[in-house]
Write an enzyme that holds these catalytic residues in place. Sequence first.
Site, PDB file in Angstrom:
ATOM      1  N   ASP A 102       0.807  -1.216   0.000  1.00 47.58           N
ATOM      2  CA  ASP A 102       0.000   0.000   0.000  1.00 47.58           C
ATOM      3  C   ASP A 102       0.841   1.267   0.000  1.00 47.58           C
ATOM      4  O   ASP A 102       0.320   2.369   0.212  1.00 47.58           O
ATOM      5  CB  ASP A 102      -0.980   0.012   1.176  1.00 47.58           C
ATOM      6  CG  ASP A 102      -2.169   0.914   0.937  1.00 47.58           C
ATOM      7  OD1 ASP A 102      -2.521   1.129  -0.243  1.00 47.58           O
ATOM      8  OD2 ASP A 102      -2.747   1.420   1.918  1.00 47.58           O
ATOM      9  N   ASP A 140      -2.872  -3.767  -5.627  1.00 46.66           N
ATOM     10  CA  ASP A 140      -2.207  -2.448  -5.646  1.00 46.66           C
ATOM     11  C   ASP A 140      -0.740  -2.478  -6.060  1.00 46.66           C
ATOM     12  O   ASP A 140      -0.174  -1.432  -6.374  1.00 46.66           O
ATOM     13  CB  ASP A 140      -2.253  -1.737  -4.289  1.00 46.66           C
ATOM     14  CG  ASP A 140      -3.636  -1.433  -3.791  1.00 46.66           C
ATOM     15  OD1 ASP A 140      -4.582  -1.553  -4.582  1.00 46.66           O
ATOM     16  OD2 ASP A 140      -3.773  -1.072  -2.614  1.00 46.66           O
ATOM     17  N   ASP A 279     -11.939   0.633   4.504  1.00 45.07           N
ATOM     18  CA  ASP A 279     -10.739   0.918   3.714  1.00 45.07           C
ATOM     19  C   ASP A 279      -9.693   1.656   4.540  1.00 45.07           C
ATOM     20  O   ASP A 279      -8.529   1.723   4.156  1.00 45.07           O
ATOM     21  CB  ASP A 279     -11.096   1.780   2.501  1.00 45.07           C
ATOM     22  CG  ASP A 279     -11.964   1.055   1.493  1.00 45.07           C
ATOM     23  OD1 ASP A 279     -11.702  -0.128   1.238  1.00 45.07           O
ATOM     24  OD2 ASP A 279     -12.908   1.663   0.964  1.00 45.07           O
TER      25      ASP A 279
END
Length: 303
Positions: A102, A140, A279
């Site tokens: 991330d 991601d 999230d």
Amino acid sequence: PTPTGPTPTAATPTSSSPAPTDAALAGLSLYAAGPSAAQATATAAYRGADAALLTELAGVPTATWFGSWSSDVTQAARTVVTAAAASGTVPVLGAYDVPDTDCGGYSAGGASSPAAYRDWVQDLADGIGTAEAVVVVEPDALAQLCGDPAARYAMLDAAIDVLEANPGTHTYLDAGNPTWIGAQEMAGRLRAAGVADADGFALNVSNVETTASNLAYGRTVSAALGGASFVIDTSRDGNGPGTGWCNPAGRAVGERPTTLTGQAGVDAYLWVKRPGESDGTCNGGPAAGTFWPEYALGLMRAR
């Protein structure tokens, strides 16, 4: 993206084209692990229609995620694949531990080095063993691509090789969503990260872009890769995009998971993100990965 029964209900096909007979996942039933401990606790606090909605949500086949929080990833994965095999279904697993996961965002973390990451992937593969499983590889990781791109490509390529050593493991390398990276650029990144050795790529993980938008984007990426297959996360795309990506308001669950999409080259619609898991600390949400019952109910009510 953040981590984290009955047989799945097939989504209504959006095209009359049959699923190709050589699709890697064609006809497989997907595993429903049931509620997480947090989800079960939350459900017990509700009554009537709300409790029924949360119970229904918990019965939909949804991915189980593995990452730095998985203290014994081998045993954790083995537990899931064993339970799935006993029910005659196939689990969906999310692998989420590449270094700089991330890129410092709400779900920051990951393995401490490329060597540690390879060991972690091997541990995950050992947990799967010879069982059948679908693995979405590193949400991601290619869309953000922080750090040394060549090193990240090499780590993802090696991860696919380790996982694909088991013929029953179907890997899909994450490719972001239609609004993130241009299709040609993403195709190049996928190629560099070894997608040719995977079963294909994954789109829309933890995002809310429409299925139609993902189909169009995915076909462009696929064409650039010579016809690679792909899967789409439909867990929260029922109302399409909202404002921002982080706990957007007014969204809805999308098409139920199925391996019979009616779309040539689309191996499955999956719920990779567990609807209701935050999230991150945005738009009133709790910490990333925490089950948020009011958000989950909003997704179910809006469908």
